[in-house]
Motif scaffolding. Structure first.
Motif, short mmCIF file in Angstrom:
data_model
loop_
_atom_site.label_atom_id
_atom_site.label_comp_id
_atom_site.label_asym_id
_atom_site.label_seq_id
_atom_site.Cartn_x
_atom_site.Cartn_y
_atom_site.Cartn_z
N ILE A 3 6.88 -4.85 8.44
CA ILE A 3 5.83 -5.04 7.44
C ILE A 3 4.95 -3.80 7.46
N LEU A 4 4.92 -3.10 6.34
CA LEU A 4 4.07 -1.92 6.21
C LEU A 4 2.73 -2.34 5.62
N TYR A 5 1.68 -2.10 6.36
CA TYR A 5 0.33 -2.29 5.86
C TYR A 5 -0.20 -0.90 5.50
N TYR A 6 -0.48 -0.68 4.22
CA TYR A 6 -0.93 0.65 3.81
C TYR A 6 -2.24 0.55 3.04
N GLU A 7 -3.06 1.57 3.26
CA GLU A 7 -4.35 1.62 2.59
C GLU A 7 -4.60 3.03 2.07
N VAL A 8 -5.16 3.11 0.87
CA VAL A 8 -5.59 4.38 0.30
C VAL A 8 -7.10 4.31 0.18
N ASP A 9 -7.81 5.22 0.85
CA ASP A 9 -9.27 5.16 0.84
C ASP A 9 -9.83 5.79 -0.43
N SER A 10 -11.12 5.88 -0.51
CA SER A 10 -11.77 6.34 -1.75
C SER A 10 -11.47 7.80 -2.06
N LEU A 11 -10.98 8.56 -1.06
CA LEU A 11 -10.62 9.97 -1.28
C LEU A 11 -9.11 10.15 -1.39
N ARG A 12 -8.38 9.08 -1.54
CA ARG A 12 -6.92 9.05 -1.64
C ARG A 12 -6.22 9.39 -0.33
N ALA B 210 7.65 -15.46 19.71
CA ALA B 210 7.74 -14.48 20.80
C ALA B 210 8.77 -13.41 20.50
N TYR B 211 8.68 -12.81 19.32
CA TYR B 211 9.58 -11.72 18.98
C TYR B 211 9.09 -10.42 19.63
N PHE B 212 10.01 -9.63 20.08
CA PHE B 212 9.67 -8.28 20.53
C PHE B 212 9.23 -7.50 19.30
N ARG B 213 7.99 -7.05 19.26
CA ARG B 213 7.47 -6.37 18.09
C ARG B 213 6.43 -5.35 18.52
N LYS B 214 6.32 -4.29 17.75
CA LYS B 214 5.37 -3.23 18.05
C LYS B 214 4.71 -2.77 16.75
N THR B 215 3.43 -2.50 16.84
CA THR B 215 2.68 -1.98 15.70
C THR B 215 2.25 -0.55 15.99
N THR B 216 2.51 0.34 15.05
CA THR B 216 2.23 1.76 15.23
C THR B 216 1.45 2.28 14.02
N ASP B 217 0.36 2.98 14.29
CA ASP B 217 -0.38 3.60 13.19
C ASP B 217 0.02 5.06 13.05
N ASP B 218 -0.75 5.82 12.30
CA ASP B 218 -0.40 7.23 12.04
C ASP B 218 -0.76 8.16 13.18
N GLY B 219 -1.29 7.61 14.27
CA GLY B 219 -1.66 8.45 15.40
C GLY B 219 -0.47 9.05 16.11
N ILE B 220 0.69 8.40 16.01
CA ILE B 220 1.92 8.95 16.58
C ILE B 220 2.74 9.50 15.43
N SER B 221 2.78 10.81 15.31
CA SER B 221 3.40 11.43 14.15
C SER B 221 3.86 12.84 14.47
N PRO B 222 4.99 13.28 13.94
CA PRO B 222 5.42 14.68 14.15
C PRO B 222 4.48 15.65 13.43
N SER B 223 4.57 16.90 13.83
CA SER B 223 3.73 17.93 13.22
C SER B 223 4.57 18.92 12.43
N ILE B 224 4.02 19.39 11.31
CA ILE B 224 4.62 20.43 10.48
C ILE B 224 3.74 21.67 10.61
N LEU C 78 -4.24 8.39 2.83
CA LEU C 78 -3.32 7.29 3.12
C LEU C 78 -3.29 6.99 4.61
N SER C 79 -3.31 5.72 4.93
CA SER C 79 -3.04 5.29 6.31
C SER C 79 -2.03 4.16 6.27
N VAL C 80 -1.10 4.20 7.21
CA VAL C 80 -0.01 3.21 7.26
C VAL C 80 0.07 2.62 8.66
#
Length: 677
Positions: A63-72, A101-115, A74-76
């Motif tokens: 389940i992707l929870y995504y939000e676009v703030d007032s400055l556009r 009791a499903y094995f499940r993990k929630t990850t935000d944008d803090g873990i992300s590759p760099s360009i 994006l956070s997922v």
């Protein structure tokens, strides 16, 4: 189902931004083509806004929870669930947690590759547009001549979610780009052994990108069990499998009408209904999803809602999953006089039998209709004992007036149902109706006659016991003491009972109707914005109205509902409920949306294994309807309907294997039959 688990913090965030009353009737999204919807954000003035969407494969759901703030910006948040990997309960958790009791993990944008471009790290934070097409693509604003697009999709067969990054050079010169990958792993013990959670990206160390060229790499959010290797994760394979699945679902049971919104939501609903199939100890099974319900089956969602839909879709895994559901219930027929379990949760380990919700009636109806639709004598012979037991259980549960007693209905005590409710008795009537046809096909003439007689008596009981005047309308009371209009008064219409048609339609589409469909109950003490609604009742009501010939009335409401669910503030599928469970996209509701058209608009109803009656009822605004590759008695045909000449006449064609096998002029609402020999 059990009472839904509400994710408090997400619920608060979602309704603060994504479900404000001033946005209810304003579209956020547009149809790009018949497979895609797009939300353009460059000139969007209704921010911040948030939403969520679910994707599923056999061993993963996300389940992707995504939000676009007032400055556009994006956070997922990625809530990734591995349904087969059951975890141990914690000592400070309530015991009921074992069911979730499903094995499940929630990850935000803090873990992300760099360009990395030169001495700068490209941060693609702003978003220009979002596209949904069975995958979710976020098109980020260009930064220093680099555009990043992030596309999410699940593996259809393995334990991982893919977040595919496409890097495009939109400048006029070649660019040397470096990447800094991420890699994270964490393990814990569960019931099946060692569970390892992995997040990692697989980009090259560096590339040189020519103008207008692209480079793609994956970020994986996955899990392994014991000796499984994360090296088996392959985003190219996963993308091909997902695309193949989407293409198959698009081509089969393809609806074409003059209304592009309905056509597109029908396609999206097929996706959600068909993707939510999980590998389990019971074999492949369809499950609701929604963050709470995986590798489990329920007498309402799977037996009654989705099971009878899959034969028309012709999706092999869907039919296998439906059969496995009915088989599991067959294997658990009580050996005494007790009621049958209403669900088998957590890989089928836990049977839920503390409540009789009228599940035997759901089973009698859903199983009989499924078997007639498949046209399989072999399956019917195998599952017949389940139908026979369900009907006899309902018969013995009748009260003195003939109504079938049950402790509750599928709402499970959220709202009063009395000792005998309209839902249970009406579903029992449907079970008798279709089981009598099955009995005839199986040579059980005694049972056929018996069930036909009982169906006549039960239809009369529905009239005598439940028929009532409420809100000055000739409709139904839901149970003996009931004095308020309720959502499930639509059920007799779906069974073709027209005795109180006009009053019931008025109750549903005038008194109970809101911008989110039919309310559970008309209660003047509760403001409309706080009232409870469950989409399943709206979907049944629309199907019932179509079935009894109120196509114009139903279409008016269907347009509004479809627009909101596809293009509004929470998209792109039918939802479960409000305010419960964060308006999750439970999969069986999507099957119910499709059944508005198969069983409602087109009136497809199997008579026996070889013969199906079709009774189309086109709204007056529609000049045509086509349903391509609908599977009737296990064989694909195309049903083509076009208005003809003056008056309410239709040219009806049946096309099989490219050949027109029937072409006749009928009146709108007139029966015709498809027969296979």
């Amino acid at each position: 189902m059990n009472k839904r688990l509400v994710m408090g913090c997400l619920l608060a965030a979602f309704f603060t931004t994504g479900f404000s009353q001033d946005s209810i009737d304003r579209n956020f999204w547009k149809i790009s083509d018949d497979k895609t919807i797009t939300w353009e954000l460059k000139n969007e003035n209704r921010l911040p806004h948030s939403d969520h969407i679910e994707f599923s494969g056999e061993k993963v759901s996300a389940i992707l929870y995504y939000e676009v703030d007032s400055l556009r910006n994006l956070s997922v948040s990625r809530d990734v669930i591995f349904p087969q990997l059951r975890t141990f309960n914690k000592t400070n958790e309530p015991d009921w947690k074992k069911y979730r009791a499903y094995f499940r993990k929630t990850t935000d944008d803090g873990i992300s590759p760099s360009i990395i471009l030169g001495d700068k790290i490209i941060v693609p934070s702003k978003v220009d547009s979002i596209q949904l097409s069975g995958k979710a693509a976020f098109f980020c604003s260009p930064v220093n001549g680099i555009r990043v697009t992030k596309t999410f999709y699940p593996s259809m067969e393995n334990r991982y979610l893919v977040e595919e990054w496409e890097i495009r050079n939109i400048s006029n010169e070649s660019r040397k780009i470096k990447f800094s990958n991420i890699e994270f792993s964490q393990s814990q013990l569960g019931y099946k052994g060692k569970y390892s959670h992995h997040i990692f990206s697989a980009a090259l160390d560096s590339i040189t990108l020519a103008p207008n060229s692209t480079y793609s790499f994956p970020v994986y959010f996955g899990a392994t069990l014991n000796d499984e290797q994360k090296s088996e994760f392959n985003f190219e394979t996963a993308s091909k499998e997902r695309t193949s699945f989407l293409n198959e679902v698009y081509e089969k049971l393809q609806l074409k009408t003059p209304d592009s919104i309905i056509n597109t939501l029908f396609y999206f609903s097929k996706i959600r209904a068909a993707e939510s199939i999980f590998d389990s100890s019971m074999g492949l099974v369809h499950s609701p999803g929604g963050g709470n319900y995986y590798t489990g089956i329920w007498a309402n969602d799977q037996v009654e809602y989705s099971g009878p839909f899959f034969p028309y879709l012709g999706y092999f895994k869907g039919n296998v999953a439906a059969f496995n559901t009915y088989k599991k219930f067959l294997e658990n027929i009580p050996k005494d006089d007790t009621h049958i379990p209403y669900a088998f949760e957590v890989d089928g380990i836990f049977s839920m039998d503390h409540l009789d919700r009228g599940d035997a009636a759901m089973i009698a109806y859903g199983t009989s209709l499924y078997l007639l639709a498949t046209g399989s004598e072999k399956e019917a012979t195998f599952l017949w004992p389940l139908i026979e037991w369900s009907i006899e259980y309902c018969h013995k549960m009748r009260n003195k007036a003939g109504a079938v007693r049950s402790e509750s209905d599928e709402m499970e005590g959220r709202i009063a149902t009395g000792n005998a409710n309209l839902s249970t008795s009406t579903l029992y009537y449907g079970g008798l109706k279709y089981a009598s046809r099955l009995a005839k096909e199986l040579g059980k003439r005694g049972k056929q006659k018996q069930y036909e007689r009982r169906a006549v008596l039960m239809e009369q009981t529905i009239e005598d016991y439940f028929g009532a005047t409420i809100e000055e309308l000739e409709t139904y009371k839901y149970f003996e003491e009931n004095s308020r209009l309720r959502h499930w008064i639509c059920l007799p219409l779906t069974m073709g009972i027209e005795t109180r048609k006009e009053g019931t339609l008025q109750a549903l589409f005038e008194k109970l109707w809101t911008s989110n469909g039919v309310l559970v109950e008309l209660n003047p003490e509760v403001p409309v914005e706080e009232a409870i609604f469950w989409d399943r009742a709206t979907l049944y009501a629309l199907r019932g109205a179509m079935r009894v010939g109120a196509a114009n009335l139903a279409y008016d409401k269907l347009k509004s509902y479809s627009n909101k669910r596809l293009l509004g503030d929470h998209v792109p599928y039918p939802i479960e409920a409000y305010p419960e469970n964060d308006m999750q996209h439970l999969s069986a509701e999507s099957a119910l949306y499709c059944r508005i058209f198969t069983e409602g608009l087109l009136g497809i109803e199997p008579i026996n294994f070889q013969t199906t009656r079709i009774t189309p009822k086109l709204p007056e605004d529609w000049g045509f309807v086509e349903l391509k590759d609908v599977f009737i008695s296990g064989k694909p045909i195309t049903i083509s309907l076009k208005r003809k000449g003056e008056g309410d006449f239709i040219e009806a064609k049946i096309i099989a294997r490219g050949t027109t096998v029937m072409n006749k002029i009928i009146s709108n609402g007139e029966d015709f039959f498809v027969k296979f020999y």
